[in-house]
Enzyme design. Structure first.
Site, PDB file in Angstrom:
ATOM      1  CD  GLN A  33      -6.782  -4.430   4.301  1.00 54.20           C
ATOM      2  OE1 GLN A  33      -7.703  -5.112   4.760  1.00 54.20           O
ATOM      3  NE2 GLN A  33      -6.966  -3.188   3.885  1.00 54.20           N
ATOM      4  CE  LYS A  40      -7.088   0.025   6.269  1.00 57.78           C
ATOM      5  NZ  LYS A  40      -7.932   0.394   5.125  1.00 57.78           N
ATOM      6  CG  ASP A  76       0.691  -2.169   6.138  1.00 61.59           C
ATOM      7  OD1 ASP A  76      -0.283  -2.372   6.890  1.00 61.59           O
ATOM      8  OD2 ASP A  76       0.594  -1.619   5.026  1.00 61.59           O
ATOM      9  CB  CYS A 135      -3.509   3.156  -1.731  1.00 61.80           C
ATOM     10  SG  CYS A 135      -4.708   4.416  -1.432  1.00 61.80           S
ATOM     11  CG  HIS A 182      -1.913   0.976   1.375  1.00 62.33           C
ATOM     12  ND1 HIS A 182      -1.670   2.292   1.684  1.00 62.33           N
ATOM     13  CD2 HIS A 182      -3.254   0.876   1.226  1.00 62.33           C
ATOM     14  CE1 HIS A 182      -2.812   2.953   1.717  1.00 62.33           C
ATOM     15  NE2 HIS A 182      -3.785   2.119   1.439  1.00 62.33           N
TER      16      HIS A 182
HETATM   17  N1  PLP Z   1      -1.663  -0.621   4.640  1.00 60.11           N
HETATM   18  C1  PLP Z   1      -2.620  -1.369   4.079  1.00 60.11           C
HETATM   19  C2  PLP Z   1      -2.297  -2.759   3.626  1.00 60.11           C
HETATM   20  C3  PLP Z   1      -3.900  -0.836   3.924  1.00 60.11           C
HETATM   21  O1  PLP Z   1      -4.859  -1.579   3.357  1.00 60.11           O
HETATM   22  C4  PLP Z   1      -4.154   0.483   4.371  1.00 60.11           C
HETATM   23  C5  PLP Z   1      -5.487   1.098   4.174  1.00 60.11           C
HETATM   24  O2  PLP Z   1      -6.212   0.762   3.270  1.00 60.11           O
HETATM   25  C6  PLP Z   1      -3.123   1.200   4.963  1.00 60.11           C
HETATM   26  C7  PLP Z   1      -1.882   0.628   5.071  1.00 60.11           C
HETATM   27  C8  PLP Z   1      -3.317   2.601   5.450  1.00 60.11           C
HETATM   28  O3  PLP Z   1      -4.167   2.625   6.545  1.00 60.11           O
HETATM   29  P1  PLP Z   1      -4.648   4.028   7.155  1.00 60.11           P
HETATM   30  O4  PLP Z   1      -5.187   4.821   6.002  1.00 60.11           O
HETATM   31  O5  PLP Z   1      -5.696   3.636   8.139  1.00 60.11           O
HETATM   32  O6  PLP Z   1      -3.467   4.675   7.780  1.00 60.11           O
END
Ligand code: PLP
Length: 410
Positions: A201, A224, A198, A365, A121
Site C-alpha cells: 500500500q 496496486k 510488505d 483481509c 494483511h
Molecule cells: N499486503 C497488503 C497491505 C495489501 O493491501 C495486500 C492486498 O490488498 C496484500 C498484502 C496482498 O497483495 P496481493 O493480493 O497482490 O498479493
C-alpha cells in the site's frame, strides 16, 4: 500540479456510468485501474515480441529477454536498489511466502520468535503463522501506540536473543497509517534482526528509496500501482542472496542439471523457477514510467489534498466514525476506514454502488485488526492519482444520503 483531467484520458474505464451514475472508483487499495500505456504494452508484447525468455537464441526470444531484464532495471532504479536485488514474483503474497520459506525458515530454531503487528494483511500474517508452526517458533505481536504505530520504546524490552525477524507492513490497507520503518530498522539491525516489509500500500503513493530504508526485503504488487495482475516484486538485499534457498525448483533457475543433483544460477534468477510472467513484468515497467512521468511527489501532494478533504468531510457527517485519524504525513495514502452508526458496512456499500460509487466493505483481509478495533467490518474508501476533488465532494454528499436512507428508509 497534477493534470488530473489529462490523466483520466489515459483511463477510459473511468469514463462510464454505473447504475445510471458516473462511476466514482474509490477501491484503489484493492486494485488500481490501468492506463492505456500499460494495456498497450501488453498488446504490443503479445502482438510483436512474444517468446519465452533466457532460453532461445532466435530474435524474438532475445527481444523478449531484453525487455524482461530491462524491466528489472527500471524497477530497481524506481526503488533505488541494484537490478540483481529485484526478484519478480506473482505479487506481494508470493513474495512474502518466498521470504518465509527461502530466507527465514533455514535460520529459525525452535523457540525463536517472529514479530508481526495486529495491523497486518493476512498475506503478511498467515505465512508467518504457518512458518512458526512448522519451525516450532513463536509468533509475537509488536507493542503498538494508541495511534497504531509500533511502540519503539516498548520494543526495547523484547528478548533480542530470541527475536529473529520482524515482518511488517509499510502502510496499513485498512487505516492508511505508515509505520516508522527507519527507527524499527535501526533498532532491529543493532540486534541482527531481519526486517521484511510488505509495501503493497505504499509503493504507488510516495517516493521511496528502499536502499536508504535499509530493510532486508520489501515486497509489492504490480496491480496496486497501475500495472497488471500476476506480477509483483520482492526486493531482497544482496547480502542475503547466498543464505536464501531457492523455493521453486525446475527450469530457468538451474545452471547445470546432473542425474541426481543440480546447481543453480545466481540471484535473482535462482529464485525465478519456471517461465515467469513475462508480459506482465514488461508492462509493469510501463506503469513505473507512468508514475515517474507524473512524479510521485506531485501525486502524493494531490492524494494528500484529497485525503484531507475526505477525512474532514466524513468527520462532519453525523453518525460517521473514523477508525483512525492520524496526521496526514502518516496517513496521506488515501485510505480511510469508517463506519456509519447502525448501518452494516455491506448494506452501506451496496447503497453507495446504487449511486455509482465503488468502495470496499468487510474485514479487508485483516481480521486481527478488526478485533482490535472491536468492529466486525468497516467501510473503506481508497484514492488514486486519477481521483478528483469533485468526486470526493460527491462521495461525502452520498455518505449523508446513505446515512439518511438507512435512518428513515426510502
Ligand atoms: N499486503 C497488503 C497491505 C495489501 O493491501 C495486500 C492486498 O490488498 C496484500 C498484502 C496482498 O497483495 P496481493 O493480493 O497482490 O498479493
Amino acid at each position: 500540479m497534477l493534470n488530473v483531467e489529462q490523466i483520466r484520458q489515459d483511463f477510459p474505464i473511468l469514463d462510464q456510468e454505473v447504475q445510471g451514475e458516473p462511476l466514482i472508483y474509490f477501491d484503489n487499495a484493492a486494485t488500481t485501474q490501468k492506463p492505456n500505456q500499460v494495456v498497450q504494452q501488453l498488446v504490443d508484447y503479445y502482438q510483436k515480441d512474444n517468446a519465452n525468455i533466457h532460453r532461445g537464441v532466435h530474435t524474438l526470444a532475445q527481444r523478449a529477454t531484453e525487455q524482461y531484464e530491462a524491466s528489472r532495471q527500471i524497477l530497481a532504479d524506481f526503488i533505488g536498489v541494484q537490478s540483481n536485488e529485484i526478484i519478480f514474483t506473482s505479487g506481494t503474497t508470493a513474495g512474502i511466502n518466498f521470504l518465509a520459506r527461502s530466507l527465514v525458515q533455514p535460520r529459525l530454531q525452535p523457540g525463536d520468535q517472529i514479530m508481526v503487528t495486529r495491523l497486518e494483511h493476512h498475506s503478511n500474517l498467515v505465512p508467518w503463522q504457518e512458518l512458526a508452526r512448522r519451525s516450532q517458533a513463536e509468533l509475537v505481536f509488536a507493542p503498538m501506540t494508541a495511534t497504531y504505530q509500533v511502540d519503539l520504546a516498548a520494543l526495547q524490552v523484547m528478548d533480542t536473543n530470541k527475536l529473529k525477524v520482524i515482518a511488517i507492513q509499510h502502510v496499513s490497507n485498512v487505516l492508511g497509517i505508515q509505520q516508522p520503518l527507519e527507527a524499527i530498522v535501526a533498532w532491529a539491525h543493532q540486534h541482527d534482526i531481519l526486517v521484511l516489509v510488505d509495501g503493497a500500500q505504499a509503493i504507488a503513493h510516495q517516493t521511496l528509496s528502499v536502499k536508504e530504508l535499509d530493510v532486508d526485503a520489501y515486497c509489492f504488487s504490480g496491480h496496486k500501482m497501475y500495472g497488471p495482475t500476476g506480477i509483483g516484486v520482492c526486493y531482497l538485499a544482496e547480502r542475503w542472496h547466498e543464505d536464501a534457498q531457492p523455493f521453486n525448483f525446475g527450469g530457468e533457475m538451474i545452471h547445470q542439471v546432473f542425474d541426481t543433483y543440480s546447481n543453480y544460477k545466481e540471484a535473482p534468477w535462482k529464485f525465478e523457477g519456471g517461465t515467469p510472467p513475462i508480459a506482465q513484468a514488461i508492462a509493469l515497467a510501463e506503469s513505473v514510467k507512468y508514475l515517474q512521468n507524473h512524479g510521485l511527489m506531485v501525486i502524493r501532494q494531490h492524494e494528500e489534498a484529497l485525503t484531507r478533504v475526505l477525512i474532514q468531510g466524513l468527520q462532519q457527517v453525523e453518525g460517521v466514525t473514523l477508525m483512525a485519524e492520524g496526521p496526514l504525513d502518516q496517513m496521506g495514502h488515501g485510505i480511510v476506514s469508517y463506519n456509519i452508526d447502525g448501518v452494516h458496512p455491506h448494506d452501506a456499500a451496496t447503497a453507495y454502488d446504487l449511486e455509482g460509487i465503488a468502495i470496499r466493505a468487510g474485514h479487508h483481509c485483516a481480521q486481527p485488526l478488526m478485533r482490535l478495533l472491536q468492529v466486525p467490518a468497516t467501510l473503506r474508501a481508497s484514492l488514486a492519482m486519477y481521483n478528483t476533488m469533485a468526486e470526493v465532494e460527491s462521495f461525502i454528499e452520498t455518505t449523508r444520503k446513505v446515512k439518511e436512507y438507512f435512518q428513515y428508509g426510502a
